[in-house]
Design a protein around this motif. Structure first.
Motif, PDB file in Angstrom:
ATOM      1  N   ALA A 249       0.825  -1.209   0.000  1.00 15.24           N
ATOM      2  CA  ALA A 249       0.000   0.000   0.000  1.00 15.24           C
ATOM      3  C   ALA A 249       0.859   1.259   0.000  1.00 15.24           C
ATOM      4  CB  ALA A 249      -0.936  -0.001   1.209  1.00 15.24           C
ATOM      5  N   VAL A 250       1.990   1.219   0.733  1.00 18.70           N
ATOM      6  CA  VAL A 250       2.895   2.362   0.773  1.00 18.70           C
ATOM      7  C   VAL A 250       3.660   2.483  -0.537  1.00 18.70           C
ATOM      8  CG1 VAL A 250       4.924   3.336   1.910  1.00 18.70           C
ATOM      9  CG2 VAL A 250       3.108   2.292   3.276  1.00 18.70           C
ATOM     10  N   ALA A 251       4.178   1.357  -1.023  1.00 18.90           N
ATOM     11  CA  ALA A 251       4.970   1.365  -2.253  1.00 18.90           C
ATOM     12  C   ALA A 251       4.161   1.864  -3.443  1.00 18.90           C
ATOM     13  CB  ALA A 251       5.512  -0.034  -2.531  1.00 18.90           C
ATOM     14  N   ALA A 252       2.874   1.540  -3.482  1.00 17.41           N
ATOM     15  CA  ALA A 252       2.037   1.927  -4.619  1.00 17.41           C
ATOM     16  C   ALA A 252       1.883   3.434  -4.738  1.00 17.41           C
ATOM     17  CB  ALA A 252       0.665   1.268  -4.499  1.00 17.41           C
ATOM     18  N   GLY A 253       2.016   4.149  -3.631  1.00 20.94           N
ATOM     19  CA  GLY A 253       1.806   5.593  -3.667  1.00 20.94           C
ATOM     20  C   GLY A 253       3.068   6.415  -3.673  1.00 20.94           C
ATOM     21  N   LEU A 254       4.229   5.783  -3.864  1.00 16.88           N
ATOM     22  CA  LEU A 254       5.490   6.511  -3.782  1.00 16.88           C
ATOM     23  C   LEU A 254       5.716   7.423  -4.986  1.00 16.88           C
ATOM     24  CD1 LEU A 254       8.132   3.965  -2.405  1.00 16.88           C
ATOM     25  CD2 LEU A 254       7.113   5.922  -1.241  1.00 16.88           C
ATOM     26  N   ALA A 255       6.167   8.639  -4.711  1.00 16.33           N
ATOM     27  CA  ALA A 255       6.617   9.535  -5.769  1.00 16.33           C
ATOM     28  C   ALA A 255       7.973   9.057  -6.275  1.00 16.33           C
ATOM     29  CB  ALA A 255       6.716  10.961  -5.244  1.00 16.33           C
ATOM     30  N   ARG A 256       8.314   9.457  -7.485  1.00 14.60           N
ATOM     31  CA  ARG A 256       9.614   9.131  -8.049  1.00 14.60           C
ATOM     32  C   ARG A 256      10.487  10.384  -8.029  1.00 14.60           C
ATOM     33  NH1 ARG A 256       9.021   5.520 -13.418  1.00 14.60           N
ATOM     34  NH2 ARG A 256      10.924   4.594 -12.573  1.00 14.60           N
ATOM     35  N   GLY A 257      11.763  10.191  -7.707  1.00  8.79           N
ATOM     36  CA  GLY A 257      12.693  11.304  -7.707  1.00  8.79           C
ATOM     37  C   GLY A 257      13.193  11.598  -9.112  1.00  8.79           C
ATOM     38  N   HIS A 258      13.467  12.874  -9.398  1.00 10.73           N
ATOM     39  CA  HIS A 258      13.863  13.279 -10.745  1.00 10.73           C
ATOM     40  C   HIS A 258      15.051  14.240 -10.711  1.00 10.73           C
ATOM     41  CE1 HIS A 258       9.530  12.291 -10.889  1.00 10.73           C
ATOM     42  NE2 HIS A 258       9.738  11.902 -12.135  1.00 10.73           N
ATOM     43  N   ARG A 259      15.730  14.311 -11.833  1.00  8.57           N
ATOM     44  CA  ARG A 259      16.729  15.357 -12.053  1.00  8.57           C
ATOM     45  C   ARG A 259      16.579  15.859 -13.490  1.00  8.57           C
ATOM     46  NH1 ARG A 259      21.218  13.203 -14.904  1.00  8.57           N
ATOM     47  NH2 ARG A 259      21.397  10.929 -14.801  1.00  8.57           N
ATOM     48  N   PRO A 260      16.827  17.143 -13.732  1.00 12.29           N
ATOM     49  CA  PRO A 260      16.701  17.679 -15.082  1.00 12.29           C
ATOM     50  C   PRO A 260      17.640  16.982 -16.051  1.00 12.29           C
ATOM     51  CG  PRO A 260      16.863  19.449 -13.484  1.00 12.29           C
ATOM     52  CD  PRO A 260      17.211  18.187 -12.767  1.00 12.29           C
ATOM     53  N   ASP A 261      17.132  16.706 -17.234  1.00 14.83           N
ATOM     54  CA  ASP A 261      17.932  16.061 -18.263  1.00 14.83           C
ATOM     55  C   ASP A 261      17.533  16.680 -19.596  1.00 14.83           C
ATOM     56  OD1 ASP A 261      19.597  14.412 -19.693  1.00 14.83           O
ATOM     57  OD2 ASP A 261      18.244  12.688 -19.648  1.00 14.83           O
ATOM     58  N   GLY A 262      18.292  17.689 -20.029  1.00 15.83           N
ATOM     59  CA  GLY A 262      17.906  18.418 -21.224  1.00 15.83           C
ATOM     60  C   GLY A 262      16.601  19.152 -20.986  1.00 15.83           C
TER      61      GLY A 262
END
Length: 644
Positions: A249-262
């Motif tokens: 239930a927790v894993a399903a709602g996780l945001a993903r981390g990002h970094r700018p790429d172009g």
């Protein structure tokens, strides 16, 4: 596991980086993407307070200005949440809106606050004593007795004063399945003790991880299970977890981390790890963090702490200078607008969070971003939100005039952070990450390298009293005492003055000069060999000597190129350092290590060249100078742990 990259310093030395191996820096930088801000969640009341409006407007602007995909915020005031809101998207590919109630963000070092609470709970129950040697509680391994008569205490762990070296390479994992048991990892990766405990506060991930392990040891319960049972459930934080892997239930709602790429965004990994008490793998939502903030603002500690322990958590426990803010247990004091604020920030690849408490105002805020942001801005954006909280209740900064004309020239020089590793190649961060102090007229100072704001290249200070300075037009203060520089805006670190021969500027010049000589030699030797191919044959020893010279120069040049590739994207570099999975991390010291061997052989050849009169005098001088250039380059690299 907090790491900050100094963006301003990288800009200043960008031209130098074309010739010089960049430093590996220890702090984390932000990311984002040009995503429409889909706001979800809701304010807790039909009309939000002025404070809520201020923070809401600020976060919206940050996401738009810095290309950060999403954020989640909770503002607590008067014992209740007055703003609980999500911004942007949790996943740039799926375009999932951020929900402040359900979208989980990695807490990073903000999770250290849970560790402090857990330790204080065990102190309440008599299982831990803050003044006791930690070895009293350790069974499977012991902390080395590097300073006889000065053991590391439980209290030292919560105030970052244990004195451990700062070793972070490879401490993160990309998958929860790769996480090892906490105690096993701590035993295998015990760092050196580089200073006696209680001497200076210097941010310490190992010490906090060890504090969590003490809780695990005295309770006989895995740390994640203990936190869930004793903190998370009593507060009703249903979407908060230290377990790795997380519940479905927790894993399903996780945001993903990002970094700018172009023009877009790239997903960042590396948020898991063995040391969960430091924040590795720990996740929460803004709504859940609001419950923790409310409990801490409650003088009675809510359902998780007694009033006495809650007071101890927030009371000043240590300071690097009595004239400046210090530390509670994990929480850091900061003064803004005449307010005493308690803060904690956290950074992992693609995730950056900040929490701030104003106990006297019964107000708090927590903000977290799921992107590094352009130029790493998300690492500083949370501090802006914390400062806005204090500014709402405080008073504007007043212009300060120097009230002391005591000589300030004695403070000039270079200063190195106490967080600088003594054993890892991340030590190279000190090459451009040090602080430079210059004296000016009227007992004023100018500093470079002392701002977390990537837009603040220099800062100017006026002297209030001998050794104490306030920023011109600002609220920050710095102090000097016993060869150390301390900043009021960062109580968990100090800066130690460097002798002239350790000056980063001197080292940069030495590296640039020697690299130029060697790179030109690498290019010139093959050309000269072709031009002189019909000349009478040189002695075999002379030919071998030139081959050694070319090999050393080529190896050093290749190591430089590898460093440039490693450092090309600072946001990606942060992830590379803590995960430790890049071949370049081993290629650089391997190349310089081989170069050291060939350079030692060059020293012998230089001696023989003069004794046996190989080449003309000009040729022998060039060979000798090239040998010295290689020795200088490798000597400086060795001082930053870049050789072998």
């Amino acid at each position: 596991m907090t790491m900050r990259l100094r963006l301003r310093q990288r800009r200043q030395l960008r031209l130098r980086l074309l010739l010089l191996p960049l430093c590996v820096l220890l702090p984390l930088l932000p990311v984002g993407g040009g995503i429409a801000q889909a706001d979800t969640g809701s304010s807790s009341a039909a009309g939000t307070t002025t404070l809520s409006e201020e923070i809401d407007s600020l976060v919206r602007r940050q996401l738009a200005d810095h290309r950060i995909p999403g954020a989640s915020v909770v503002v607590v005031e008067g014992g209740r949440p007055v703003l609980t809101k999500g911004y942007g998207v949790a996943d740039t590919a799926a375009k999932t809106p951020v929900d402040p109630e359900r979208t989980g963000f990695f807490m990073a070092s903000d999770a250290k606050l849970f560790t402090a609470v857990a330790v204080l709970q065990q102190v309440e129950q008599g299982r831990l004593d803050l003044r006791s040697d930690v070895n009293r509680y350790l069974k499977s391994f012991k902390i080395r007795d590097s300073y006889p008569g000065h053991p590391v205490t439980v209290r030292d762990l919560l105030t970052h004063t244990a004195g451990f070296d700062n070793n972070i390479i490879g401490r993160a994992a990309t998958r929860p399945e790769d996480v090892r048991p906490l105690g096993e990892s701590l035993a295998a990766h015990q760092p050196r003790r580089v200073r006696p405990p209680g001497e200076v506060a210097s941010y310490d991930n190992y010490g906090v991880a060890l504090a969590g392990y003490l809780v695990e040891t005295v309770t006989g319960t895995p740390f994640a299970t203990y936190v869930d049972r004793s903190i998370v459930r009593p507060l009703g934080m249903d979407r908060t977890s230290f377990a790795q892997p997380h519940a479905p239930a927790v894993a399903a709602g996780l945001a993903r981390g990002h970094r700018p790429d172009g023009a877009g965004q790239q997903v960042q990994n590396g948020q898991y790890g063995d040391w969960s008490p430091t924040g590795a793998g720990a996740v929460t939502t803004a709504a859940d963090m609001g419950k923790l903030l409310r409990a801490l603002l409650d003088e009675d500690g809510g359902p998780i702490l007694t009033a006495r322990s809650n007071g101890a958590l927030q009371k000043r426990q240590f300071g690097n200078d009595e004239r400046l803010p210090g530390l509670g247990y994990i929480l850091e004091e900061r003064g803004r607008g005449g307010q005493r604020m308690l803060v904690k920030d956290g950074d992992l690849p693609g995730f950056h969070g900040n929490l701030a408490l104003l106990p006297e105002r019964d107000a708090a805020v927590y903000v977290v971003y799921n992107g590094d942001g352009e130029n790493g801005r998300a690492a500083y954006a949370g501090q802006e939100v914390a400062d806005r909280l204090a500014g709402h209740f405080g008073r504007p900064a007043t212009v300060q005039r120097s009230t002391s004309l005591a000589d300030v020239a004695r403070y000039e020089g270079d200063y190195r952070s106490t967080r600088t590793s003594s054993s890892e190649l991340t030590r190279v961060s000190a090459l451009i990450g040090s602080v430079r102090v210059s004296a000016g007229e009227g007992a004023t100072l100018t500093t470079t390298g002392l701002s977390r704001d990537p837009d603040a290249a220099e800062r100017h200070w006026v002297q209030l009293s001998p050794g104490l300075f306030q920023e011109k037009g600002g609220q920050d203060r710095i102090a000097f005492d016993g060869g150390r520089l301390v900043s009021a805006s960062d109580a968990s670190v100090a800066y130690e003055r460097l002798p002239w021969y350790l000056s980063p500027t001197l080292h940069q010049q030495a590296l640039l000069g020697s690299l130029a000589v060697l790179a030109l030699t690498v290019l010139a030797l093959p050309v000269l060999a072709v031009v002189r191919r019909r000349s009478p044959g040189a002695p075999a020893g002379a030919r071998a000597a030139k081959l050694l010279l070319w090999t050393s120069g080529a190896l050093i040049t290749a190591a430089t190129v590898c460093f440039l590739l490693l450092s090309a994207d600072p946001n990606a570099l942060n992830r590379t350092i803590i995960v430790g999975d890049s071949a370049l991390l081993t290629a650089v010291p391997a190349l310089t290590g081989v170069a050291l061997a060939t350079t030692c052989a060059m020293v012998v050849c230089a001696f023989l060249a003069w004794r046996r009169r190989w080449w003309r005098v000009s040729g022998r001088l060039h060979y000798t100078c090239s040998t010295l250039a290689a020795l200088v380059f490798l000597g400086v690299c060795a001082s930053y742990r870049l050789v072998g």
